[in-house]
Design an enzyme around this catalytic site. Structure first.
Site, short mmCIF file in Angstrom:
data_model
loop_
_atom_site.label_atom_id
_atom_site.label_comp_id
_atom_site.label_asym_id
_atom_site.label_seq_id
_atom_site.Cartn_x
_atom_site.Cartn_y
_atom_site.Cartn_z
N ASP A 1 0.84 -1.20 0.00
CA ASP A 1 0.00 0.00 0.00
C ASP A 1 0.87 1.26 0.00
O ASP A 1 0.37 2.38 -0.05
CB ASP A 1 -1.04 -0.02 1.13
CG ASP A 1 -0.44 -0.11 2.51
OD1 ASP A 1 0.79 -0.22 2.62
OD2 ASP A 1 -1.22 -0.08 3.50
N SER A 2 2.20 1.05 0.01
CA SER A 2 3.14 2.16 -0.21
C SER A 2 2.89 2.81 -1.57
O SER A 2 3.38 3.89 -1.85
CB SER A 2 4.59 1.66 -0.13
OG SER A 2 4.76 0.56 -1.00
N GLU B 1 9.64 -3.72 10.32
CA GLU B 1 10.01 -2.42 9.74
C GLU B 1 10.53 -1.46 10.80
O GLU B 1 9.89 -1.26 11.85
CB GLU B 1 8.78 -1.81 9.03
CG GLU B 1 9.08 -0.45 8.41
CD GLU B 1 8.04 0.02 7.41
OE1 GLU B 1 7.10 -0.74 7.07
OE2 GLU B 1 8.20 1.17 6.94
N LYS C 1 -0.91 -9.39 3.23
CA LYS C 1 -0.12 -8.90 4.38
C LYS C 1 -0.99 -7.93 5.16
O LYS C 1 -1.69 -7.11 4.55
CB LYS C 1 1.16 -8.22 3.90
CG LYS C 1 1.96 -7.57 5.05
CD LYS C 1 3.37 -7.20 4.65
CE LYS C 1 3.50 -5.89 3.91
NZ LYS C 1 3.03 -4.71 4.65
N ASP D 1 -0.94 -6.19 0.00
CA ASP D 1 -1.27 -5.54 1.28
C ASP D 1 -2.77 -5.37 1.44
O ASP D 1 -3.46 -4.95 0.51
CB ASP D 1 -0.65 -4.13 1.31
CG ASP D 1 0.64 -4.08 2.11
OD1 ASP D 1 0.86 -4.99 2.95
OD2 ASP D 1 1.41 -3.14 1.90
N GLU E 1 -1.10 -5.47 9.02
CA GLU E 1 -0.27 -4.88 10.06
C GLU E 1 -0.84 -5.15 11.46
O GLU E 1 -2.06 -5.14 11.64
CB GLU E 1 -0.16 -3.36 9.84
CG GLU E 1 0.48 -3.00 8.51
CD GLU E 1 0.59 -1.49 8.28
OE1 GLU E 1 0.22 -0.69 9.17
OE2 GLU E 1 1.04 -1.11 7.18
O1 KIV Z 1 3.61 -1.12 1.58
C1 KIV Z 1 4.79 -1.49 1.56
O2 KIV Z 1 5.53 -1.26 0.61
C2 KIV Z 1 5.29 -2.22 2.71
C3 KIV Z 1 6.77 -2.43 2.80
C4 KIV Z 1 7.40 -1.19 3.29
C5 KIV Z 1 7.12 -3.59 3.64
O3 KIV Z 1 4.54 -2.60 3.56
#
Ligand code: KIV
Length: 292
Positions: A72-73, A209, A140, A111, A142
Site C-alpha cells: 500500500d506504499s 520495519e 499482508k 497488502d 499490520e
Molecule cells: O507497503 C509497503 O511497501 C510495505 C513495505 C514497506 C514492507 O509494507
C-alpha cells in the site's frame, strides 16, 4: 534459490515412501517454500521487492526476487499521497491484477489496506479474498495480538498471511511521525511477544520495519518462520525494499535504510527531454519510424 523438498508419496504398489524433489529455479515460488526459508536452517536470505503494475512486476521477476509485494506504499510512490490511509480495497485489487498479469515466478503478496480488516472478521475475509481473486497468493496485514481474531478468520478461509510489526505505516495518525519503533526494553519485549503470537496464529512470514537490529535479531532467533526486514538490520531472514526507492525515484526523501541501486528518475527524465527536443527540432519521427 534452490530448495530440497521432502515429499511424502504413495507409490502405485501402495507402499509409502519419500521422494526428494529438487525445486527447479523456474518453478513458481509457493507459500511453503517461503515458510521454511530460515537462514539458521541453511537457506539463503529471502528477497522481496514491491511492484504495483505489469512492467514493474516483470522487472522484479527478472531480478530473481523471491516475492513481489503489492504494497500500500503505492499511495506514496505511485499516487503521490502523504501516507497509506487513502488506499482502498478497489485500488489494491486494480494494482494486484496488473502485477499478476506478469505471471511471475515470484510469490505475490498483496497488502490489505487500512479499514479493510478492522471492522469485522467477515469484512476481513471478503477483502482478503478479493486480493486473492485479483491474483495474489497471500495477503499482508499490520499489527500483533490485537489482530488475533481476523488473522484466525482469514487463515481459516485458507488464505496465507504475512504479518507486519514495528513501524506500521497504517498507524501513522497515532504515531505522528515515521520513526524507529521498539527502542525500549519493554517495547522490544512486547514486539517479540507479538511476533510469537502471529507465528502461533499461522502467519507464514513476518515483515519487521524500522526497529533496532538487536530486536530484529531476537525475533529472528525465536521464530521458525522467516523475518523480512526493512530498516531492521542484517540478521533478518530476508530483506524488502520499495521499487521506487531502490531504483532512485524521489531520492531527496529517502529513509536511512534505503539503498539506491540506480537513478531511474534522472535517466528517465533525460530520455523524455530528448524526445521533446527531437520533436521540436524535427529529428523525430525520422524515415525509420514512418510507414511508407
Ligand atoms: O507497503 C509497503 O511497501 C510495505 C513495505 C514497506 C514492507 O509494507
Amino acid at each position: 534459490m534452490s530448495h530440497l523438498l521432502a515429499l511424502e508419496v504413495v507409490p502405485a504398489a501402495g507402499l509409502r515412501g519419500t521422494l526428494e524433489v529438487s525445486m527447479n529455479t523456474l518453478e513458481r515460488i509457493t507459500v511453503p517454500t517461503i515458510r521454511f526459508s530460515k537462514v539458521k536452517n541453511g537457506h539463503e536470505p529471502l528477497t522481496m521487492i514491491t511492484a504495483y503494475d505489469y512492467p514493474g512486476a516483470k522487472m522484479v521477476d527478472k531480478s530473481g526476487a523471491d516475492m513481489i509485494l503489492v504494497g500500500d506504499s503505492l499511495a506514496m510512490v505511485v499516487l503521490g499521497q502523504p501516507d497509506t490511509m487513502c488506499v482502498t480495497i478497489e485500488i489494491m485489487e486494480h494494482h494486484t491484477r496488473a502485477v499478476a498479469a506478469a505471471k511471475s515466478r515470484a510469490l505475490i503478496v498483496a497488502d490489505m489496506p487500512w479499514m479493510t480488516y478492522h471492522t469485522s472478521k467477515t469484512d476481513a475475509i471478503k477483502n482478503a479474498a478479493k486480493l486473492i481473486r485479483a491474483g495474489a497468493s497471500a495477503v499482508k496485514l499490520e499489527g500483533g495480538a490485537k489482530r488475533r481474531k481476523v488473522i484466525t478468520a482469514i487463515s481459516d478461509a485458507e488464505i496465507p498471511i504475512v504479518g507486519h510489526l514495528g513501524l506500521t505505516p497504517q498507524s501513522i495518525k497515532e504515531l505522528g511521525v515515521y520513526k524507529v519503533q521498539a527502542k525500549s526494553k519493554e517495547l522490544g519485549d512486547k514486539l517479540i511477544q507479538d511476533a510469537l503470537i502471529l507465528q502461533d496464529l499461522g502467519v507464514f512470514a513476518l515483515v519487521l520495519e524500522a526497529i533496532p537490529e538487536s530486536v530484529a535479531s531476537a525475533v529472528t532467533d525465536e521464530l521458525n518462520i522467516p523475518t523480512i526486514g526493512i530498516g531492521a538490520g542484517s540478521s533478518c531472514d530476508g530483506q524488502v525494499l520499495v521499487f521506487h526507492d531502490l531504483l532512485g525515484f524521489d531520492i531527496a526523501n529517502k529513509a536511512k535504510f534505503v539503498k539506491t541501486y540506480a537513478n531511474l528518475e534522472d535517466v528517465g527524465s533525460q530520455a523524455l527531454s530528448q524526445f521533446v527536443k527531437d520533436v521540436r527540432t524535427g529529428e523525430f519521427p525520422s524515415k525509420e519510424h514512418t510507414y511508407h
